[in-house]
Design a protein around this motif. Structure first.
Motif, PDB file in Angstrom:
ATOM      1  N   LEU A  10       0.818  -1.217   0.000  1.00 25.89           N
ATOM      2  CA  LEU A  10       0.000   0.000   0.000  1.00 25.89           C
ATOM      3  C   LEU A  10       0.848   1.262   0.000  1.00 25.89           C
ATOM      4  O   LEU A  10       0.537   2.230   0.683  1.00 25.89           O
ATOM      5  CB  LEU A  10      -0.923   0.009   1.230  1.00 25.89           C
ATOM      6  N   THR A  11       1.926   1.259  -0.750  1.00 24.35           N
ATOM      7  CA  THR A  11       2.815   2.422  -0.734  1.00 24.35           C
ATOM      8  C   THR A  11       2.106   3.690  -1.185  1.00 24.35           C
ATOM      9  O   THR A  11       2.270   4.755  -0.591  1.00 24.35           O
ATOM     10  CB  THR A  11       4.031   2.164  -1.652  1.00 24.35           C
ATOM     11  N   SER A  12       1.282   3.589  -2.216  1.00 19.98           N
ATOM     12  CA  SER A  12       0.592   4.775  -2.739  1.00 19.98           C
ATOM     13  C   SER A  12      -0.717   5.053  -2.004  1.00 19.98           C
ATOM     14  O   SER A  12      -1.244   6.154  -2.073  1.00 19.98           O
ATOM     15  CB  SER A  12       0.313   4.600  -4.235  1.00 19.98           C
ATOM     16  N   GLU A  86      -6.200   2.844  -5.992  1.00 19.50           N
ATOM     17  CA  GLU A  86      -4.747   2.743  -6.146  1.00 19.50           C
ATOM     18  C   GLU A  86      -4.253   1.324  -5.897  1.00 19.50           C
ATOM     19  O   GLU A  86      -3.407   0.814  -6.631  1.00 19.50           O
ATOM     20  CB  GLU A  86      -4.051   3.737  -5.205  1.00 19.50           C
ATOM     21  N   ILE A  87      -4.789   0.657  -4.861  1.00 14.17           N
ATOM     22  CA  ILE A  87      -4.336  -0.719  -4.587  1.00 14.17           C
ATOM     23  C   ILE A  87      -4.845  -1.668  -5.664  1.00 14.17           C
ATOM     24  O   ILE A  87      -4.149  -2.618  -6.050  1.00 14.17           O
ATOM     25  CB  ILE A  87      -4.778  -1.183  -3.177  1.00 14.17           C
ATOM     26  N   LYS A  88      -6.050  -1.428  -6.197  1.00 11.66           N
ATOM     27  CA  LYS A  88      -6.565  -2.298  -7.258  1.00 11.66           C
ATOM     28  C   LYS A  88      -5.703  -2.173  -8.514  1.00 11.66           C
ATOM     29  O   LYS A  88      -5.363  -3.171  -9.153  1.00 11.66           O
ATOM     30  CB  LYS A  88      -8.027  -1.945  -7.569  1.00 11.66           C
ATOM     31  N   GLN A  89      -5.358  -0.941  -8.851  1.00  5.25           N
ATOM     32  CA  GLN A  89      -4.508  -0.722 -10.017  1.00  5.25           C
ATOM     33  C   GLN A  89      -3.133  -1.351  -9.800  1.00  5.25           C
ATOM     34  O   GLN A  89      -2.577  -1.999 -10.706  1.00  5.25           O
ATOM     35  CB  GLN A  89      -4.365   0.776 -10.269  1.00  5.25           C
ATOM     36  N   SER A  90      -2.583  -1.180  -8.595  1.00  9.71           N
ATOM     37  CA  SER A  90      -1.271  -1.731  -8.293  1.00  9.71           C
ATOM     38  C   SER A  90      -1.265  -3.254  -8.352  1.00  9.71           C
ATOM     39  O   SER A  90      -0.350  -3.866  -8.921  1.00  9.71           O
ATOM     40  CB  SER A  90      -0.821  -1.258  -6.901  1.00  9.71           C
ATOM     41  N   LEU A  91      -2.305  -3.884  -7.788  1.00  9.61           N
ATOM     42  CA  LEU A  91      -2.374  -5.342  -7.779  1.00  9.61           C
ATOM     43  C   LEU A  91      -2.550  -5.897  -9.187  1.00  9.61           C
ATOM     44  O   LEU A  91      -1.936  -6.912  -9.542  1.00  9.61           O
ATOM     45  CB  LEU A  91      -3.530  -5.807  -6.889  1.00  9.61           C
ATOM     46  N   ARG A  92      -3.405  -5.269  -9.976  1.00 11.95           N
ATOM     47  CA  ARG A  92      -3.608  -5.748 -11.354  1.00 11.95           C
ATOM     48  C   ARG A  92      -2.310  -5.632 -12.148  1.00 11.95           C
ATOM     49  O   ARG A  92      -1.955  -6.530 -12.907  1.00 11.95           O
ATOM     50  CB  ARG A  92      -4.739  -4.961 -12.023  1.00 11.95           C
ATOM     51  N   PHE A  96      -0.315  -8.778 -13.799  1.00 14.90           N
ATOM     52  CA  PHE A  96       0.031  -8.831 -15.226  1.00 14.90           C
ATOM     53  C   PHE A  96       1.539  -9.031 -15.408  1.00 14.90           C
ATOM     54  O   PHE A  96       1.971  -9.762 -16.294  1.00 14.90           O
ATOM     55  CB  PHE A  96      -0.429  -7.563 -15.942  1.00 14.90           C
ATOM     56  N   GLU A  97       2.330  -8.384 -14.561  1.00 10.99           N
ATOM     57  CA  GLU A  97       3.777  -8.587 -14.615  1.00 10.99           C
ATOM     58  C   GLU A  97       4.128 -10.031 -14.290  1.00 10.99           C
ATOM     59  O   GLU A  97       5.009 -10.629 -14.915  1.00 10.99           O
ATOM     60  CB  GLU A  97       4.470  -7.648 -13.625  1.00 10.99           C
TER      61      GLU A  97
END
Length: 581
Positions: A10-12, A86-92, A96-97
């Motif tokens: 949860l950095t962001s 922000e966490i949803k975007q980060s996790l997705r 993908f990576e």
């Protein structure tokens, strides 16, 4: 119920969560001011000692407190939204990576449908956990302490009783958590199974209809849906029961605090105004914990979803080497090559020894399950956990970078995907900087340019799933796209399956033309397509049992000859039957 690993991601979102806690705390301060002002007005009116100025001051305080609470509520919702997004975007992005690092062989470890569910609903279930639960967890600890510091100055016994009763709610939550954990595990298992079954039946609907098995498939979905309904109702009933228990604890604790406050007033230890403040703020001790309990079950869903996501993120990744294949023709060779799929008891390939020279046309044939597709997965780098040796030139596969392998080897399979868009859109995937002349030349090589010219040229649109193309046209477009790459090895994995004879013959001509300048590896169930190959490897039960060119294998009168003659008889019989009809 805090997931430390998730907190580290949860950095962001940490700033937004901190803002949520601040806005809730500021709203609490405004609520305390409002209640103090209300108690003051009530006391002054009751005792007929109210002054206009003091009443106006109290009313203004109430008005300001209401406005502040409204502003805090809006700011809290704003911070909650951004924390969750922000966490949803980060996790997705992280998932993908991970998929990219796993490569095309990811399906050996996890079904595609499960990844789809995690990327969609799984991550969405974290919205409440991150956007509401986490901030509420810390605020539920901060609020009672803030109230105690303020109210203990009014009356210590009442404040101490209220503070001591607050931990009863988290105790109840912990007990419920232990009871619900196994139920939620069963719930998610049933959820993923139902999604897997539904998508499988949906994709195979045509086949089910052909074999009149659609009713059985429907019954299977109904049975799994009923099982999912039952476990869902069990989860909901558990949530309802826990809500009732938490309400009893919360309002029971507040009632005890109110009784103590009234007792203190009766004993003249506090004034009426102080009593009103204590009575009205008694529930504020418990409301944050009660709200935490309301978010608890949705938070548990988020926790379970995050567990599945982290299980995916922890999957073993194929080791990627750092060496590159030289920009020249190379030999492919293997020695005692053995491969076993994860969790399998028997190897799919055993002691494979072969050599493929540049510009050779090679074929792997054999019955279904013989190991042909597994060998293709190894040759293309999709699978790397092998024993023995597999070299591309002088370099071992384990030492090769995946990018280098993808640049030098191209696969065209029977299920090559054609995207919705134009012919140009699909072709430039292989070579983004290709000129229109190059694209047209590729289409001419596969006899598709005349078709495009009759439409809109390279701008001819392709519908979803290439619905406006025949099976042969779709396959030839996939081959045209492959020809645009700078690959030195082309693997055609059942590239002529499920198409008409005319398209099959045309595609085989294209493959033979490619073999004049490139190394071609052909996988085919139909042996008539491999008769011109320089070398044919016949596989059975994961081993090469025969090898040689077509004439050599026929002369051996072994498994290859038996299968070839059997297929030839069937094709002669089919042709004769069609002529008679």
């Amino acid at each position: 119920m805090i997931k430390i690993r998730l907190l580290k991601m949860l950095t962001s979102s940490r700033r937004q969560i901190a803002l949520q806690i601040f806005w809730q705390w500021l709203s609490l301060i405004a609520q305390i001011m409002l209640i103090f002002a209300f108690a003051s007005i009530f006391d002054q009116i009751l005792h007929n000692k109210g002054k206009t100025i003091s009443l106006l001051y109290a009313l203004c305080t109430i008005g300001v407190a209401i406005i502040v609470r409204m502003g805090c509520s809006l700011a809290y919702d704003h911070a909650s939204f951004f924390a969750a997004s922000e966490i949803k975007q980060s996790l997705r992005f992280t998932m993908f990576e991970k998929l990219a690092r796993l490569g095309t062989g990811y399906r050996e470890q996890i079904p595609s449908v499960q990844i789809t569910q995690m990327l969609t609903e799984g991550i969405e279930q974290l919205e409440t956990y991150v956007g509401r639960y986490l901030s509420q967890f810390f605020y539920a600890l901060l609020a009672p302490i803030t109230l105690f510091i303020i109210l203990v100055q009014i009356n210590a016994p009442t404040s101490i009783v209220l503070l001591c009763a607050v931990p009863l709610i988290p105790i109840v939550i912990m007990v419920i958590m232990k009871l619900v954990t196994s139920i939620l595990s069963t719930y998610f298992k049933s959820y993923y199974q139902l999604g897997d079954t539904f998508l499988e039946k949906l994709h195979g609907m045509t086949t089910l209809k052909v074999y009149q098995a659609d009713q059985a498939a429907e019954n299977e979905i109904i049975a799994e849906s009923e099982q999912f309904r039952r476990i869902t109702m069990k989860v909901l009933s558990t949530q309802l029961f826990s809500t009732i228990i938490m309400d009893l604890v919360a309002y029971g604790g507040a009632a005890v605090g109110i009784v103590v406050a009234l007792s203190q007033y009766h004993q003249a230890h506090i004034t009426l105004q102080e009593t009103i403040v204590l009575v009205l703020l008694a529930t504020e001790y418990f409301l944050p914990m009660r709200q935490l309990g309301a978010y608890f079950h949705m938070g548990m869903n988020g926790m379970k979803a995050s567990n599945k996501i982290f299980e995916f993120l922890d999957l073993a990744e194929p080791t990627d080497g750092d060496q590159n294949i030289a920009d020249q023709e190379f030999t492919i060779s293997s020695h005692k090559l053995t491969f076993t799929y994860p969790h399998a008891h028997q190897p799919s390939l055993t002691n494979i020894a072969l050599t493929i020279q540049p510009r050779q046309m090679i074929a792997f044939v054999g019955p279904s399950g013989a190991g042909k597709s597994t060998l293709v997965a190894l040759l293309s780098g999709q699978a790397r956990q092998y024993a023995g040796s597999l070299k591309f030139g002088p370099i071992e596969l384990s030492d090769l970078s995946q990018d280098s392998l993808c640049d030098r080897i191209t696969i065209v399979s029977h299920h090559s995907f054609v995207f919705k868009g134009s012919f140009r859109d699909n072709l430039i995937l292989a070579k983004p900087d290709a000129t229109d002349q190059e694209l047209m030349q590729a289409l001419k090589q596969v006899n598709l340019w005349d078709f495009c010219q009759s439409k809109a040229g390279l701008s001819t649109l392709i519908e979803t799933d290439a619905a406006n193309l025949s099976g042969g046209q779709k396959q030839r477009l996939a081959i045209a796209r492959a020809l645009l790459t700078d690959a030195q090895v082309f693997i055609f994995d059942e590239a002529t399956s499920n198409i008409d004879q005319e398209s099959e013959a045309l595609i085989m001509q294209i493959i033979k033309q490619v073999a004049k300048t490139k190394t071609v590896i052909l996988i085919s169930h139909r042996l008539a397509n491999v008769t011109d190959c320089d070398q044919i490897f016949y596989l059975d039960h994961g081993q090469i049992i025969e090898s040689g060119d077509h004439q050599t294998l026929l002369a051996q009168n072994g498994a290859y000859a038996n299968l070839f003659n059997h297929q030839a008889k069937l094709e002669c019989f089919t042709s004769a039957k069609e002529e008679l009809s």
